[in-house]
Design a protein around this motif. Structure first.
Motif, short mmCIF file in Angstrom:
data_model
loop_
_atom_site.label_atom_id
_atom_site.label_comp_id
_atom_site.label_asym_id
_atom_site.label_seq_id
_atom_site.Cartn_x
_atom_site.Cartn_y
_atom_site.Cartn_z
N UNK A 330 0.90 -1.04 0.02
CA UNK A 330 -0.04 -0.10 -0.01
C UNK A 330 0.74 1.18 0.03
N UNK A 331 0.56 2.32 -0.90
CA UNK A 331 1.14 3.20 -0.89
C UNK A 331 0.55 4.66 -0.58
N UNK A 332 0.94 5.55 0.37
CA UNK A 332 0.26 6.84 0.40
C UNK A 332 1.30 7.92 -0.03
N UNK A 333 0.77 8.44 -1.23
CA UNK A 333 1.55 9.33 -2.07
C UNK A 333 1.39 10.68 -1.43
N UNK A 334 2.45 11.63 -1.67
CA UNK A 334 2.56 12.91 -1.51
C UNK A 334 2.12 13.12 0.11
N UNK A 335 3.01 12.68 1.08
CA UNK A 335 2.71 13.01 2.45
C UNK A 335 2.30 14.47 2.96
N UNK A 336 2.83 15.47 1.99
CA UNK A 336 2.21 16.71 2.53
C UNK A 336 0.86 17.13 2.19
N UNK A 337 0.10 16.12 1.55
CA UNK A 337 -1.13 16.58 1.32
C UNK A 337 -2.18 15.62 1.95
N UNK A 338 -1.49 14.80 2.89
CA UNK A 338 -2.36 13.83 3.99
C UNK A 338 -2.27 14.31 5.21
N UNK A 339 -3.78 14.60 5.54
CA UNK A 339 -4.07 15.14 6.96
C UNK A 339 -4.15 14.31 7.84
N UNK A 340 -3.60 13.14 7.79
CA UNK A 340 -3.62 12.18 9.03
C UNK A 340 -2.44 11.23 8.98
N UNK A 341 -2.34 10.48 9.92
CA UNK A 341 -1.32 9.64 10.21
C UNK A 341 -1.30 8.34 9.24
N UNK A 342 -0.19 7.95 8.73
CA UNK A 342 -0.47 6.66 7.69
C UNK A 342 1.01 6.01 7.85
N UNK A 343 0.80 4.93 7.75
CA UNK A 343 2.05 3.79 7.71
C UNK A 343 2.96 4.05 6.50
N UNK A 344 4.36 3.77 6.93
CA UNK A 344 5.25 3.85 5.74
C UNK A 344 4.98 2.56 4.69
N UNK A 345 5.34 2.71 3.41
CA UNK A 345 4.97 1.79 2.59
C UNK A 345 6.24 0.48 2.64
N UNK A 346 5.77 -0.56 2.75
CA UNK A 346 6.74 -1.87 2.70
C UNK A 346 6.04 -2.82 1.69
N UNK A 347 6.72 -3.68 1.35
CA UNK A 347 6.08 -5.03 0.47
C UNK A 347 5.89 -6.30 1.67
N UNK A 348 4.79 -6.78 1.51
CA UNK A 348 4.51 -7.98 2.23
C UNK A 348 4.46 -9.24 1.24
N UNK A 349 5.12 -10.16 1.52
CA UNK A 349 5.16 -11.27 0.70
C UNK A 349 4.63 -12.59 1.56
N UNK A 350 3.72 -13.33 1.02
CA UNK A 350 3.14 -14.30 1.91
C UNK A 350 2.99 -15.69 0.77
N UNK A 351 4.13 -16.53 1.04
CA UNK A 351 4.20 -17.72 0.39
C UNK A 351 2.96 -18.60 0.67
N UNK A 352 2.71 -19.40 -0.15
CA UNK A 352 1.56 -20.20 -0.09
C UNK A 352 1.48 -21.17 1.33
N UNK A 353 2.71 -21.57 1.62
CA UNK A 353 2.95 -22.16 3.05
C UNK A 353 4.17 -21.71 3.54
N UNK A 354 4.02 -21.03 4.86
CA UNK A 354 5.52 -20.47 5.40
C UNK A 354 4.87 -19.18 6.02
N UNK A 355 5.92 -18.67 6.68
CA UNK A 355 5.90 -17.20 7.09
C UNK A 355 5.75 -16.17 6.06
N UNK A 356 5.03 -15.05 6.77
CA UNK A 356 5.14 -13.66 5.79
C UNK A 356 6.59 -13.17 6.00
N UNK A 357 6.80 -12.58 5.01
CA UNK A 357 7.96 -11.59 4.95
C UNK A 357 7.52 -10.27 4.72
N UNK A 358 8.27 -9.41 5.49
CA UNK A 358 8.15 -7.95 5.23
C UNK A 358 9.30 -7.25 4.78
#
Length: 429
Positions: A330-358
């Motif tokens: 998920x990306x929140x673009x142009x932080x200066x125009x967002x009037x609320x708190x938001x998380x920094x962008x990461x990429x989440x990888x979910x293998x079909x069987x196994x542990x999530x990677x961030x």
């Protein structure tokens, strides 16, 4: 020393091409000709870039004369979207390489003409899809190439354009399909190209719904219905306009900058017969501002896509599913125009069987998430030897992104699925 001519002295041409060519790549490139419909833009160009004083100016219909007199190696096309096809075709007729802003052209039929002309020419067309160079987008591509999710089966992409950025399209020439092809082409070509490039498949069929909900004369936000041809700079009802109040408060008329939006108030009197601050509620607007689409691809992948141009914030939500896992970001673009708190962008990888990677991606400076400097380096220095896959886009990539955009709005209009290949042979515009 390679010789370059610029067709279209737009805001984008100034910032994306002329400034780097005159400041960063001037040891190996020289601008020898400038072409535009408006002599005033030539004057502005010389004022901003003194090194170009004395470079010849040519009117829009003097392309052949420009080529004869300036002897270019490269033609850069960065004017209004509907003018692209004319200069691309003429450049290829002269066996010249072309670098064109997206969208390459505004119809699939014209895209087919470009591909056919390129096949006959010694020249090559490159489309500047800078979103491909964003570090997050490159990482997504690398995860897919590495086989992390197996064969791609479906993509979910929801894109939001905030009211500042979104309104800019409806203040300018983009607001008519005649000039831009509609935002399903002008803007969504970015997004469709990303998906096509990520999954390395060609779109086959699209079905979509769309509407004009937030802009135009019937908008519920129109402060004065029944009156046309207003301009923000001189509007007599701007004190009761919610869009004006959001971005230009009465007490503090501070400007909210964007790297590819013209400063409308500053440019109002600087161009001939053109103002980039037209009212976003005009009746002239004939394009959609909201789309939802389903797309099938030639190797079996499916895309669920949506975009709307009047959102409370800007960004996107992406998920790519495969036979071995799933990628999310998920990306929140142009932080200066967002009037609320938001998380920094990461990429989440979910293998079909196994542990999530961030995955926390290394960020880079520059426009479009650091994509612009890398694109310019590939264009004017050469392919980065450390990147093992192709990023620069050619005419075919440009064509399929346009055809998918055209198919989306045609599906809305005709209320039926649209075959992408059908559009390359369609007689009507």
């Amino acid at each position: 020393m390679k010789r370059v001519v610029i067709c279209g002295l737009s805001h984008r041409a100034f910032n994306m091409f002329i400034q780097p060519l005159t400041e960063d790549f001037n040891e190996h490139y020289r601008i020898t000709g400038l072409l535009d419909i408006d002599l005033q833009r030539y004057t502005l160009c010389q004022e901003r870039f003194p090194s170009l004083r004395g470079v010849s100016f040519f009117h829009e219909d003097a392309f052949d004369q420009m080529v004869k007199e300036t002897k270019p190696d490269i033609v850069i096309v960065a004017g209004r979207d509907d003018t692209h096809v004319t200069y691309i075709m003429q450049a290829l007729d002269h066996d010249l390489d072309v670098i064109t802003e997206k969208p390459m052209v505004t119809t699939a039929k014209d895209a087919k003409k470009v591909m056919e002309k390129e096949a006959e020419s010694k020249g090559k067309v490159t489309v500047t899809f800078n979103y491909r160079y964003n570090p997050f987008h490159r990482k997504v591509k690398e995860l897919i190439l590495d086989g992390k999710i197996g064969r791609v089966t479906s993509v979910e992409l929801s894109w939001l354009i905030d009211t500042y950025h979104g309104a800019s399209y409806f203040k300018r020439w983009n607001r008519t399909r005649q000039f831009s092809g509609g935002l399903s082409i002008h803007k969504s070509t970015h997004h469709f190209d990303l998906v096509n490039w990520w999954i390395d498949q060609k779109p086959k069929q699209v079905f979509a719904y769309g509407a004009l909900n937030y802009y135009g004369s019937e908008s519920p936000w129109n402060p004065l219905q029944g009156e046309e041809n207003r301009f923000c700079g001189t509007c007599h009802v701007k004190d009761i306009c919610h869009y004006e109040a959001r971005w230009n408060p009465r007490v503090e008329r501070s400007k909210v900058e964007d790297d590819h939006i013209e400063s409308g108030q500053e440019q109002t009197q600087q161009y001939s017969n053109y103002r980039p601050d037209a009212c976003i509620f005009d009746q002239e607007i004939d394009i959609e501002d909201t789309y939802v689409a389903s797309v099938s691809y030639d190797q079996g992948a499916l895309l669920s896509y949506s975009i709307q141009f009047s959102a409370p914030y800007e960004g996107y939500r992406l998920a790519i599913n495969g036979t071995k896992g799933r990628i999310e970001t998920n990306e929140f673009h142009v932080p200066s125009r967002i009037p609320f708190q938001f998380p920094q962008q990461t990429i989440s990888y979910y293998p079909m069987f196994g542990s999530k990677e961030t995955i926390e991606v290394v960020k880079q400076p520059g426009g479009h998430g650091g994509g612009d400097p890398l694109l310019l380096a590939d264009l004017f220095i050469g392919k980065d030897p450390l990147i093992h896959y192709d990023i620069l886009a050619g005419a075919e990539a440009g064509a399929y992104s346009i055809a998918l955009g055209e198919g989306m709005w045609r599906s809305v209009t005709e209320n039926r699925p649209i075959e992408i290949d059908e559009l390359f042979h369609k007689e009507t515009v």
